[in-house]
Design a protein around this motif. Structure first.
Motif, short mmCIF file in Angstrom:
data_model
loop_
_atom_site.label_atom_id
_atom_site.label_comp_id
_atom_site.label_asym_id
_atom_site.label_seq_id
_atom_site.Cartn_x
_atom_site.Cartn_y
_atom_site.Cartn_z
N ARG A 22 3.80 26.37 5.05
CA ARG A 22 5.07 25.64 5.02
C ARG A 22 5.81 25.88 3.72
N GLY A 55 11.22 16.98 10.43
CA GLY A 55 11.75 17.61 9.22
C GLY A 55 10.70 17.93 8.19
N ASP A 58 10.05 22.04 6.06
CA ASP A 58 10.91 22.54 4.99
C ASP A 58 12.00 23.47 5.50
N GLY A 59 12.56 23.13 6.66
CA GLY A 59 13.67 23.90 7.19
C GLY A 59 13.27 25.08 8.06
N PHE A 60 11.98 25.37 8.12
CA PHE A 60 11.50 26.47 8.96
C PHE A 60 11.15 25.94 10.35
#
Length: 315
Positions: A22, A55, A58-60
């Motif tokens: 992550r 969420g 981490d945006g991935f």
């Protein structure tokens, strides 16, 4: 981006793999059981959508997380280019001694060698290693991808710069390191948790409260504060003039209690049957796995909330 080797792909190893992948690192998984790494990846694939929905990737997306994971069939291949090694093998001193000999032999000399050991002091399995200065314990509060605190425990010979590298590596991965100044049996968290459990077992064994009463006291009481502040901040805010005022007001209460807290209750003695009976009445054994999944979903929601709160106040 770092190259991370997760050695031991069971319950703890797979959790570390999520944490490191992550954070954007490439993660190699190896286990003495050749089936374990793929089983770990299958587990990660099963929880990744829930992590993304909260969420917590981490945006991935889940696909990006899984793309950073690879299975290696040999220990040497997993370690060949590692910057950081996280050993999560069984909690057995002989296993760790033998494994760390190989970790020290097969990794680049610049790699940090960390053990996830819950209780074995790092000095007990690293003393004879040629490069023992780069060895330490990083003990997670499981699962680390949901609970960020992790204990960094140096051996007497661990180099200060290795401790700092480990601390910085964890912070960059979204973790909250607890950096011990020197090793101690039980580290920090087991000693704190152990003190609470000792009193909990004693109160039930002596007939002062039920197991559920104790759980209510933590769940609906102390834990509501503890989920966003520790015991020292708690008492600092619980007296008009802060921590010194609290100590002056209340130390006498705890001093009087201390003598009563010196008697151990055997956790496996008669009290265990009482507590187990209460727990199985509240939660039948066949429902344990589903309740564990529920716990992890609640931890996801809490982790997401704490992340949002931290962003809101600029922490």
């Amino acid at each position: 981006m770092a190259r991370v080797a997760v050695v031991g792909s069971g319950f703890i190893g797979r959790a570390w793999a999520i944490t490191f992948a992550r954070a954007g690192h490439e993660v190699a998984l190896w286990d003495q059981d050749p089936q374990a790494p793929q089983q770990a990846i299958d587990f990660i694939a099963s929880v990744a959508p829930d992590l993304a929905a909260n969420g917590l990737l981490d945006g991935f997306g889940p696909e990006a997380l899984l793309a950073r994971l690879r299975v290696e069939k040999t220990l040497g291949a997993a370690l060949a280019d590692a910057d950081h090694v996280q050993e999560s093998a069984p909690e057995q001193i002989d296993v760790k001694k033998a494994l760390f000999i190989e970790l020290d032999r097969l990794t680049p000399e610049s790699a940090v060698l960390a053990s996830s050991s819950s209780a074995i002091l790092p000095s007990r399995f690293t003393e004879s290693l040629p490069h023992r200065h780069r060895c330490l314990v990083i003990h997670p509060i499981n699962p680390p991808y949901l609970i960020p605190a992790a204990e960094v425990v140096p051996a007497p010979w661990t180099a200060p710069q290795i401790v700092e590298r480990a601390r910085s590596f964890l912070i960059a991965a979204g973790q909250a390191p607890i950096v011990m100044k020197r090793e101690l049996d039980g580290f920090v968290m087991n000693r704190m948790q152990g003190a609470l459990l000792e009193e909990a077992f004693r109160l039930v064994a002596d007939g002062f409260a039920s197991a559920e009463d104790i759980d209510v006291g933590i769940r609906e009481g102390l834990a509501l504060r503890w989920c966003f502040m520790g015991p020292f901040e708690t008492i600092d805010l619980n007296a008009p003039a802060g921590v010194r005022d609290y100590v002056e007001r209340y130390q006498g209460i705890y001093s009087n209690l201390f003598a009563q807290m010196q008697r151990r209750v055997d956790w496996a003695g008669p009290v265990l049957a009482h507590i187990e009976r209460e727990r199985r009445e509240a939660l039948p054994a066949k429902q344990l796995v589903e309740r564990q999944k529920w716990r992890d979903r609640r931890l996801m929601a809490l982790a997401a909330h704490k992340r949002r709160a931290a962003r809101d106040i600029g922490v």
